[in-house]
Write a protein that holds these residues in place. Structure first.
Motif, PDB file in Angstrom:
ATOM      1  N   ASP A 144       0.843  -1.205   0.000  1.00 62.16           N
ATOM      2  CA  ASP A 144       0.000   0.000   0.000  1.00 62.16           C
ATOM      3  C   ASP A 144       0.879   1.258   0.000  1.00 62.16           C
ATOM      4  OD1 ASP A 144       0.826   0.526   2.617  1.00 62.16           O
ATOM      5  OD2 ASP A 144      -0.818  -0.673   3.429  1.00 62.16           O
ATOM      6  N   ILE A 145       0.206   2.389  -0.139  1.00 59.10           N
ATOM      7  CA  ILE A 145       0.924   3.649  -0.305  1.00 59.10           C
ATOM      8  C   ILE A 145       1.801   3.982   0.907  1.00 59.10           C
ATOM      9  CG2 ILE A 145       0.596   6.152  -0.597  1.00 59.10           C
ATOM     10  CD1 ILE A 145      -1.838   5.534  -2.268  1.00 59.10           C
ATOM     11  N   ASN A 146       1.267   3.714   2.097  1.00 54.43           N
ATOM     12  CA  ASN A 146       2.047   4.044   3.288  1.00 54.43           C
ATOM     13  C   ASN A 146       3.322   3.228   3.391  1.00 54.43           C
ATOM     14  OD1 ASN A 146       0.469   6.111   4.319  1.00 54.43           O
ATOM     15  ND2 ASN A 146      -0.966   4.664   5.266  1.00 54.43           N
ATOM     16  N   LYS A 147       3.208   1.969   3.010  1.00 58.68           N
ATOM     17  CA  LYS A 147       4.392   1.119   3.047  1.00 58.68           C
ATOM     18  C   LYS A 147       5.418   1.604   2.022  1.00 58.68           C
ATOM     19  CE  LYS A 147       5.516  -3.694   3.712  1.00 58.68           C
ATOM     20  NZ  LYS A 147       5.259  -5.027   3.166  1.00 58.68           N
ATOM     21  N   ALA A 148       4.921   1.990   0.871  1.00 59.34           N
ATOM     22  CA  ALA A 148       5.808   2.512  -0.166  1.00 59.34           C
ATOM     23  C   ALA A 148       6.495   3.789   0.312  1.00 59.34           C
ATOM     24  CB  ALA A 148       5.019   2.776  -1.444  1.00 59.34           C
ATOM     25  N   LYS A 149       5.714   4.667   0.934  1.00 56.95           N
ATOM     26  CA  LYS A 149       6.301   5.901   1.472  1.00 56.95           C
ATOM     27  C   LYS A 149       7.398   5.590   2.477  1.00 56.95           C
ATOM     28  CE  LYS A 149       2.643   9.317   0.938  1.00 56.95           C
ATOM     29  NZ  LYS A 149       1.511  10.022   1.556  1.00 56.95           N
ATOM     30  N   ASP A 150       7.149   4.565   3.272  1.00 58.71           N
ATOM     31  CA  ASP A 150       8.114   4.154   4.277  1.00 58.71           C
ATOM     32  C   ASP A 150       9.417   3.673   3.631  1.00 58.71           C
ATOM     33  OD1 ASP A 150       8.412   3.931   7.098  1.00 58.71           O
ATOM     34  OD2 ASP A 150       8.536   1.752   6.804  1.00 58.71           O
ATOM     35  N   PHE A 205      10.505   4.525   0.701  1.00 59.35           N
ATOM     36  CA  PHE A 205      11.155   5.713   0.141  1.00 59.35           C
ATOM     37  C   PHE A 205      11.931   6.455   1.229  1.00 59.35           C
ATOM     38  CE2 PHE A 205       8.204   6.598  -3.733  1.00 59.35           C
ATOM     39  CZ  PHE A 205       8.593   5.389  -4.265  1.00 59.35           C
ATOM     40  N   ARG A 206      11.272   6.642   2.353  1.00 59.34           N
ATOM     41  CA  ARG A 206      11.889   7.394   3.442  1.00 59.34           C
ATOM     42  C   ARG A 206      13.183   6.717   3.886  1.00 59.34           C
ATOM     43  NH1 ARG A 206       7.288   8.760   6.150  1.00 59.34           N
ATOM     44  NH2 ARG A 206       7.294   6.684   7.044  1.00 59.34           N
ATOM     45  N   ARG A 207      13.100   5.406   4.080  1.00 56.53           N
ATOM     46  CA  ARG A 207      14.281   4.679   4.547  1.00 56.53           C
ATOM     47  C   ARG A 207      15.401   4.697   3.510  1.00 56.53           C
ATOM     48  NH1 ARG A 207      12.852  -0.677   5.192  1.00 56.53           N
ATOM     49  NH2 ARG A 207      10.617  -0.319   5.020  1.00 56.53           N
ATOM     50  N   SER A 208      15.050   4.805   2.241  1.00 58.81           N
ATOM     51  CA  SER A 208      16.063   4.802   1.189  1.00 58.81           C
ATOM     52  C   SER A 208      16.498   6.214   0.803  1.00 58.81           C
ATOM     53  CB  SER A 208      15.528   4.089  -0.051  1.00 58.81           C
ATOM     54  OG  SER A 208      14.972   2.851   0.305  1.00 58.81           O
ATOM     55  N   ARG A 235       6.959   8.466  -8.907  1.00 56.95           N
ATOM     56  CA  ARG A 235       7.816   7.448  -8.291  1.00 56.95           C
ATOM     57  C   ARG A 235       6.962   6.366  -7.647  1.00 56.95           C
ATOM     58  NH1 ARG A 235      12.278  11.642  -5.754  1.00 56.95           N
ATOM     59  NH2 ARG A 235      13.286  12.030  -7.747  1.00 56.95           N
ATOM     60  N   LEU A 236       5.915   6.815  -6.973  1.00 50.74           N
ATOM     61  CA  LEU A 236       5.022   5.863  -6.320  1.00 50.74           C
ATOM     62  C   LEU A 236       4.409   4.906  -7.337  1.00 50.74           C
ATOM     63  CD1 LEU A 236       3.432   4.950  -3.755  1.00 50.74           C
ATOM     64  CD2 LEU A 236       1.643   6.518  -4.499  1.00 50.74           C
ATOM     65  N   GLN A 237       3.921   5.460  -8.442  1.00 50.76           N
ATOM     66  CA  GLN A 237       3.264   4.640  -9.459  1.00 50.76           C
ATOM     67  C   GLN A 237       4.202   3.561  -9.998  1.00 50.76           C
ATOM     68  OE1 GLN A 237       1.940   7.663 -12.106  1.00 50.76           O
ATOM     69  NE2 GLN A 237      -0.208   7.402 -11.532  1.00 50.76           N
ATOM     70  N   ILE A 238       5.426   3.964 -10.296  1.00 52.73           N
ATOM     71  CA  ILE A 238       6.379   2.998 -10.845  1.00 52.73           C
ATOM     72  C   ILE A 238       6.747   1.950  -9.804  1.00 52.73           C
ATOM     73  CG2 ILE A 238       8.736   2.737 -11.728  1.00 52.73           C
ATOM     74  CD1 ILE A 238       8.380   5.373 -13.179  1.00 52.73           C
TER      75      ILE A 238
END
Ligand SMILES: [Zn+2]
Ligand SMILES: [Zn+2]
Length: 150
Positions: A2-8, A10-13, A21-24
């Motif tokens: 999900d989006i929140n996990k993806a954001k997480d 991204f943040r860690r990286s 970026r999210l879509q890809i």
């Protein structure tokens, strides 16, 4: 994912969040097989609200690769690089040289071999690549029918 996990992730990286970026990233997460930048692009522009361009796709894939989120390889038989999510436990693939189908193999057959190699050579082993090429069952059938002249 999900989006929140993806954001997480991204943040860690250390990757700044953007819609593209999210879509890809989500698209790659939903794929079980490596995909080329062109194919990612084609899937993205299918969505009506999307006017991403191909160079943006390449740029984002380059960023993901650099940050270790995505693995880049030249698995595709037409020489195009393909991208897939880096499941930290790495994967190997079976590739059909006829139709280009790519099937991930579960598990790694080289772990034991790596251990013995470390013992023998004292190398610090970081990674290995293994691709197995062949002809898939469907393509074998086509071949057989050609051979007997059907
Ligand atoms: Zn095939
Ligand atoms: Zn392996």
């Amino acid at each position: 994912m999900d989006i929140n996990k993806a954001k997480d992730v991204f943040r860690r990286s250390g990757i700044k969040f953007s819609q593209q970026r999210l879509q890809i990233f989500l698209l790659l997460n939903n794929k079980n097989e490596p995909i080329s930048a062109d194919d990612i692009y084609l899937e993205l522009i299918k969505g009506e609200s999307n006017n991403i361009n191909i160079s943006t796709v390449y740029r984002i894939l380059g960023l993901f690769t650099k940050k270790g989120l995505v693995l880049k390889s030249n698995l595709n038989i037409d020489g195009k690089a393909t991208f897939e999510i880096n499941h930290r436990d790495h994967r190997h693939h079976l590739i059909c040289i006829q139709c280009g189908k790519i099937v991930p193999i579960s598990g790694c057959p080289l772990k034991e071999y790596e251990r013995s190699l470390i013992k023998k050579t004292n190398y610090l082993i970081l990674e290995h690549n293994l691709e197995i090429r062949g002809i898939c069952p469907e393509c074998q059938k086509i071949r057989e029918s050609k051979d007997i002249g059907i």
